[in-house]
Scaffold this motif. Sequence first.
Motif, PDB file in Angstrom:
ATOM      1  N   THR A  25     -12.602  -5.282  -6.504  1.00 41.96           N
ATOM      2  CA  THR A  25     -13.923  -4.951  -6.000  1.00 41.96           C
ATOM      3  C   THR A  25     -14.229  -3.523  -6.422  1.00 41.96           C
ATOM      4  N   TYR A  26     -15.401  -3.050  -6.084  1.00 36.97           N
ATOM      5  CA  TYR A  26     -15.817  -1.706  -6.475  1.00 36.97           C
ATOM      6  C   TYR A  26     -16.324  -0.935  -5.263  1.00 36.97           C
ATOM      7  N   LYS A  27     -16.308   0.374  -5.368  1.00 37.55           N
ATOM      8  CA  LYS A  27     -16.945   1.200  -4.361  1.00 37.55           C
ATOM      9  C   LYS A  27     -18.411   0.751  -4.248  1.00 37.55           C
ATOM     10  N   PRO A  28     -18.973   0.675  -3.030  1.00 40.42           N
ATOM     11  CA  PRO A  28     -18.513   1.282  -1.785  1.00 40.42           C
ATOM     12  C   PRO A  28     -17.687   0.364  -0.879  1.00 40.42           C
ATOM     13  N   ASP A  29     -17.137  -0.712  -1.382  1.00 39.20           N
ATOM     14  CA  ASP A  29     -16.270  -1.578  -0.577  1.00 39.20           C
ATOM     15  C   ASP A  29     -15.100  -0.737  -0.050  1.00 39.20           C
ATOM     16  N   VAL A  30     -14.936  -0.723   1.263  1.00 42.70           N
ATOM     17  CA  VAL A  30     -13.911   0.130   1.868  1.00 42.70           C
ATOM     18  C   VAL A  30     -12.510  -0.245   1.404  1.00 42.70           C
ATOM     19  N   ARG A  31     -12.323  -1.479   0.913  1.00 44.46           N
ATOM     20  CA  ARG A  31     -11.013  -1.867   0.391  1.00 44.46           C
ATOM     21  C   ARG A  31     -10.585  -1.003  -0.785  1.00 44.46           C
ATOM     22  N   MET A  32     -11.557  -0.495  -1.535  1.00 45.38           N
ATOM     23  CA  MET A  32     -11.216   0.405  -2.638  1.00 45.38           C
ATOM     24  C   MET A  32     -10.499   1.653  -2.127  1.00 45.38           C
ATOM     25  N   TYR A  33     -10.990   2.187  -1.025  1.00 42.41           N
ATOM     26  CA  TYR A  33     -10.420   3.425  -0.488  1.00 42.41           C
ATOM     27  C   TYR A  33      -9.109   3.174   0.251  1.00 42.41           C
ATOM     28  N   LEU A  34      -9.047   2.079   0.979  1.00 42.32           N
ATOM     29  CA  LEU A  34      -7.865   1.818   1.794  1.00 42.32           C
ATOM     30  C   LEU A  34      -6.650   1.405   0.978  1.00 42.32           C
ATOM     31  N   GLN A  35      -6.854   1.056  -0.308  1.00 43.12           N
ATOM     32  CA  GLN A  35      -5.683   0.757  -1.122  1.00 43.12           C
ATOM     33  C   GLN A  35      -4.805   1.996  -1.306  1.00 43.12           C
ATOM     34  N   ALA A  36      -5.392   3.190  -1.239  1.00 43.21           N
ATOM     35  CA  ALA A  36      -4.609   4.410  -1.464  1.00 43.21           C
ATOM     36  C   ALA A  36      -3.556   4.618  -0.383  1.00 43.21           C
ATOM     37  N   PRO A  37      -3.920   4.697   0.916  1.00 39.27           N
ATOM     38  CA  PRO A  37      -2.864   4.832   1.929  1.00 39.27           C
ATOM     39  C   PRO A  37      -1.925   3.635   1.956  1.00 39.27           C
ATOM     40  N   ALA A  38      -2.441   2.435   1.686  1.00 39.62           N
ATOM     41  CA  ALA A  38      -1.576   1.250   1.702  1.00 39.62           C
ATOM     42  C   ALA A  38      -0.518   1.336   0.605  1.00 39.62           C
TER      43      ALA A  38
END
Length: 264
Positions: free
Chosen positions: A179-192
Amino acid sequence: MLLASAGTASLGMGAIAAKTASAQVDPGQIKACVFDTFGTLLDWRGSVARQVKAVADAKGVEGDWFDFTDQWRGYYYRLTADIGQYKMQYMPVGYIHRLGLEELLPQFGLDLTEDEKFELNKAWHRLEPWPDTVEGLRRLKTKFIISPLSNSDFRMMTDMSKHAGLPWDTIMTAEYPKTYKPDVRMYLQAPARLNLEPQEVMMCAAHLLDLKFAAVGGLRTAFIARPNEYGEPPNKYYTAETQAGPEIDFASTSVIDLAEQLGA
């Protein structure tokens, strides 16, 4: 990268405030810095326009190749935004770029072979860094895990990083969550992926919308001003920010400035 809000600004790099927006944020709590790349670290507009012009010059075709590049990038913005908002299924960014290229070439009178189209589409793999990018990343790397968090695909980011000399510890792109930003999954992959809490990861970008959605996911945020991303301001694409909003933890004028604020 997300398109900045439309508007105009006459502020230069030095006129944009370089101060922390949230003094209560302790840099010692941050374990990783992840970055938007297109525009924040790399001069996509100048780099692509120069490569398109070289192809056009070889064909004897005149045109406004910055306009070509802006329209090409605009095609990317529209499709990735639709995918990030669940309006379309995921398509790799290289394929999106190729669709846009096929649409634009006849409009600008460029007749290319399939091999030439393939090579020109890879212009996005060969982007030049802003002057402060590499030194700033090297300084941040001494204290934090650093990685792109980019709408690119893995091979594109590998090529861009090698070309520009970006010293990443790891690479994170849109291919993992598809997926692409702004899907929050893009951001949450970093801490995960890094086995960290969201507040231990800081999203660094030149685009306030990017940072807004990173903050929704619980990440810390750092604004890096790039007033020349769309050419010399004022222009219709970029609004220079004089103050960071409440969702921004740090505001900086460059990657080096950010490194200094974070003690790196």
